[in-house]
Design an enzyme around this catalytic site. Structure first.
Site, PDB file in Angstrom:
ATOM      1  N   THR B  13       9.005  81.604 -36.741  1.00 47.34           N
ATOM      2  CA  THR B  13       9.024  81.239 -38.162  1.00 47.34           C
ATOM      3  C   THR B  13       8.481  82.364 -39.037  1.00 47.34           C
ATOM      4  O   THR B  13       9.132  82.803 -39.978  1.00 47.34           O
ATOM      5  CB  THR B  13       8.156  79.981 -38.379  1.00 47.34           C
ATOM      6  OG1 THR B  13       8.622  78.981 -37.466  1.00 47.34           O
ATOM      7  CG2 THR B  13       8.304  79.462 -39.795  1.00 47.34           C
ATOM      8  N   ILE B  14       7.282  82.851 -38.716  1.00 50.88           N
ATOM      9  CA  ILE B  14       6.675  83.894 -39.552  1.00 50.88           C
ATOM     10  C   ILE B  14       7.482  85.192 -39.470  1.00 50.88           C
ATOM     11  O   ILE B  14       7.728  85.857 -40.482  1.00 50.88           O
ATOM     12  CB  ILE B  14       5.210  84.174 -39.122  1.00 50.88           C
ATOM     13  CG1 ILE B  14       4.406  82.891 -38.949  1.00 50.88           C
ATOM     14  CG2 ILE B  14       4.533  85.110 -40.125  1.00 50.88           C
ATOM     15  CD1 ILE B  14       4.151  82.118 -40.177  1.00 50.88           C
ATOM     16  N   VAL B 132      -6.126  84.740 -41.745  1.00 50.29           N
ATOM     17  CA  VAL B 132      -7.002  83.750 -42.398  1.00 50.29           C
ATOM     18  C   VAL B 132      -6.471  83.450 -43.796  1.00 50.29           C
ATOM     19  O   VAL B 132      -6.282  84.364 -44.603  1.00 50.29           O
ATOM     20  CB  VAL B 132      -8.451  84.267 -42.525  1.00 50.29           C
ATOM     21  CG1 VAL B 132      -9.346  83.218 -43.188  1.00 50.29           C
ATOM     22  CG2 VAL B 132      -9.020  84.663 -41.171  1.00 50.29           C
ATOM     23  N   GLY B 187       6.511  67.886 -40.634  1.00 45.23           N
ATOM     24  CA  GLY B 187       6.381  69.273 -40.201  1.00 45.23           C
ATOM     25  C   GLY B 187       5.080  69.924 -40.642  1.00 45.23           C
ATOM     26  O   GLY B 187       4.912  71.126 -40.503  1.00 45.23           O
ATOM     27  N   ASP B 201      -8.860  75.757 -34.888  1.00 50.10           N
ATOM     28  CA  ASP B 201      -8.201  76.797 -35.689  1.00 50.10           C
ATOM     29  C   ASP B 201      -9.130  77.284 -36.805  1.00 50.10           C
ATOM     30  O   ASP B 201      -9.253  78.489 -37.060  1.00 50.10           O
ATOM     31  CB  ASP B 201      -6.899  76.224 -36.276  1.00 50.10           C
ATOM     32  CG  ASP B 201      -6.251  77.160 -37.274  1.00 50.10           C
ATOM     33  OD1 ASP B 201      -5.676  78.176 -36.845  1.00 50.10           O
ATOM     34  OD2 ASP B 201      -6.325  76.876 -38.490  1.00 50.10           O
ATOM     35  N   LYS B 205     -10.928  81.146 -37.451  1.00 51.69           N
ATOM     36  CA  LYS B 205     -10.912  81.890 -38.721  1.00 51.69           C
ATOM     37  C   LYS B 205     -12.339  82.164 -39.200  1.00 51.69           C
ATOM     38  O   LYS B 205     -12.649  83.256 -39.684  1.00 51.69           O
ATOM     39  CB  LYS B 205     -10.113  81.101 -39.766  1.00 51.69           C
ATOM     40  CG  LYS B 205      -8.629  81.021 -39.402  1.00 51.69           C
ATOM     41  CD  LYS B 205      -7.895  79.965 -40.208  1.00 51.69           C
ATOM     42  CE  LYS B 205      -6.409  79.933 -39.863  1.00 51.69           C
ATOM     43  NZ  LYS B 205      -5.717  78.736 -40.399  1.00 51.69           N
TER      44      LYS B 205
END
Lengths: 437, 437
Positions: B13-14, B132, B187, B201, B205
């Site tokens: 995706t990225i 981040v 999503g 997660d 960060k």
């Protein structure tokens, strides 16, 4: 990385903050950079006043030449402010091959092109993070981190004095004149506050932001600037009833046809937006890019320490960049000079906005019909309305929020309405930004 | 400035967002840099799926070596995610003298020291703005613009999934499980949401942010992480009655004695703070420095486009820096490796906080006295209290806001209170940050 040597022009409030920061945080700076930043010389006409910082013998001079023509100095920090002699000094520093760091928005808003062109010719940098939003890193963000985006809009609360006054009016129900007086006593407003309260300082900053966002030249004098001196606590109260707060907003927009808007005026924004919670002397900028979406930054917009933080941040960036290879790291306006465009600036007549209108009328039947009829003639449709109880003096305020309308039509309608017998005093108009994208 | 040549590892995706951005905004990027960014190679195991972007013949390969060992490539963008093979690939790119841009917070939180040391040895940069806060330029701000400051604290809303869930629970009064299910369908949450909702997660960060802020090594495994799965809509409602909102907050603090805090947990913050208005999938970071004061940044924390904006922003920074002179522009942790400290991390037992406590008790006299007595035994004093009407099942919620107390004492008191006959179910605890400085 080798030691970076800096010279300072202007030893006023901000200059003192820079010296304090370089002294107090010398170790932090050296650790982050890998090399120290050394202050070689400070020039100011006043070499007598005690600023409360200890300086080495011989550091302070009344002769700017000792900074500008000192072959050891890599970077000149300009904190004199105003147009002259700041302009001449900056141009001379550039001519002598020195990088420049400045907090001077007035200088760059008016003489930016000349200064940036001189810097590009000479292969040196002009850094100005401190010129907009104090400690908020908006200039770097626009030029670098968000630099891959096409920007659609930018909104800013850029003047701490105005925001302080509006915040106190909002929280305490006080009127403008009283709060201004307090602010002057507290040091949050100048003795002559015109530059701040009439939106001129904000327009200087907006000129820079619009150039950076949209890659265009902006003639500062063409930017519409309306200040906050006509805002009343009554308007602030009505705004809240509709779910809005009033802020002095700098607004820049890019339209699909390539025309841009750049305007400064009191603006009603929805109170649930983070921008609406930016209170007191804080500044904030919200920018929207095609890939990044909206990004907001918030911080102290002025003051000795926050501005010093931005100035020294720029100095540190210069220490990191490939100094000395004759290739500047970035362009003044964040864009190749030959790619800088001449985008047309929309006149205020041609902007579209929602409006808040407040009329002061006599208390008699048919008043609302007369006003709404006039608005209708100019295709201005009413979104909502408040008509509170009559006041002691018999006057009745009528408050109307409109749907989007053209400014030209709005002004024409108001001119006619203000001529009506039933209207007792000139109507008040505040523009609304319902969505900040 | 010469053309910069990049290679991409990972075409998910990225990665797709990065390719779209480099294609759609090629002219913007060239104008801002003065030179184009050219994508020479993309490596991904899946070379079949149509990502909706048009690629030149031969650009896509299943062989990462064609990126890692391509002598023409200046910068390798790593968007594979996870620990391996990302770590090996990044180390190989560095060994081959290539700069690295990555969005991989898990990799850097766990293997950052190894990677940054390798980069320093080789004189190349590792840029990770995208790791981040998505499009928020917090990494650059900490390393560069605000780099002259000693930082006192950092607070972040760093996980879009959690913030989306908490926002919907707040606005709609729904319970966690229902909103999570919706978020998965929309999503906004993964099929296995553990990493996000349990705070892992966010802790990844925070590890990076704390290192950057305080110039210290942080062992990621030592960071306390508590997720949002035990938050109920009842707690959210009570919080609002006290003027607070509940956010999953990453908290980093520096104490005067040189010890630091690094913790992630649901936190009540005053609703008038701009941070409290950061809703939905937005992220925000608020950092306080000794000179700049508080600075907040806000933007989309994830998603294809915002993350791509940050990745390409890093690539553009590399294009601007003095590449090729063997001297990196900045250090991985924003601080000379030999100046990086080993500051002690406070255990949760030793933190102090205000607390929100919710007890579910039987409806009989003496309940409040029993609970407040136990709190008093542990020197925990009550700031305010709500005891609403009894519920249908006969249970009575008692909600208490405490003054500042030690976590150790609080846990001991709760353990005893939960043993009382009058208490029907385990007590709920949420920490409060009343001031974010």
């Amino acid at each position: 990385m080798k030691e970076l040597k800096v010279g300072l022009l202007g030893f006023g409030t901000i200059g003192t903050g820079v010296v304090k920061l370089l002294q107090q945080n010398a170790e932090v700076i050296r650790n982050r950079l890998g090399a120290p930043v050394r202050l070689l010389k400070i020039a100011d006409l006043d070499i007598e006043t005690d600023r409360g910082v200890k300086l080495e013998e011989g550091l302070l001079t009344a002769d700017a030449e000792q900074v500008l023509s000192n072959p050891e100095i890599d970077v000149v920090i300009e904190l004199i402010g105003g147009y002259e002699p700041a302009r001449s000094f900056v141009l001379k520093a550039i001519a002598n091959g020195k990088h420049v760091v400045t907090a001077n928005k007035a200088l760059l808003a008016v003489h930016g092109e000349e200064i940036f062109a001189a810097a590009a010719d000479k292969g040196v940098e002009v850094m100005f993070e401190a010129s907009v939003g104090g400690g908020i890193p908006i200039i770097t963000s626009l030029k670098e981190n968000l630099g891959a985006n096409r920007f659609q809009s930018i909104f800013g609360i850029l003047n701490g004095t105005c925001n302080y006054i509006l915040t106190r009016m909002t929280n305490e129900g006080e009127e403008f004149a009283a709060v201004l007086k307090d602010a002057q006593q507290a040091g949050y407003a100048e003795a002559d506050p015109t530059f701040d309260i009439e939106g001129i300082d904000t327009a200087h900053k907006l000129a820079l932001l619009v150039s950076l966002c949209f890659g265009t030249r902006v003639d500062f004098k063409q930017i519409y600037a309306e200040g906050i001196s006509s805002i009343t606590s009554l308007d602030i109260q009505f705004a809240r009833q509709f779910g809005y707060k009033i802020k002095l907003l700098a607004i820049g927009k890019m339209h699909d046809n390539g025309s841009i808007e750049a305007r400064v005026h009191p603006t009603m924004i929805p109170e649930h937006y983070p921008l609406a919670d930016v209170d007191g002397v804080f500044n904030a900028v919200r920018v929207t890019g095609d890939f990044v979406g909206p990004v907001m930054q918030y911080g102290l917009g002025a003051g000795m320490n926050a501005t010093a933080s931005a100035v020294v941040g720029d100095v540190m960036s210069l220490a990191r960049s490939g100094r000395g290879n004759g290739e500047p790291r970035s362009y003044g306006y964040g864009c190749r000079p030959d790619a800088l465009q001449e985008l047309p600036l929309r006149s205020m007549d041609d902007i579209c906005s929602q409006y808040y209108l407040r009329f002061t009328t006599v208390d008699q039947p048919g008043v609302l019909a007369a006003i709404s009829g006039k608005l209708g003639e100019y295709r201005i449709s009413i979104a909502s309305m408040i008509q509170p109880e009559r006041r002691d003096d018999g006057a009745v305020p009528i408050v109307i929020m409109t749907h989007e309308a053209a400014e030209k039509d709005m002004r024409a309608a108001l001119a006619e309405i203000d001529q009506l017998q039933i209207v007792q005093s000139p109507s008040h108009l505040i523009r609304i930004e319902g969505s900040l994208d």
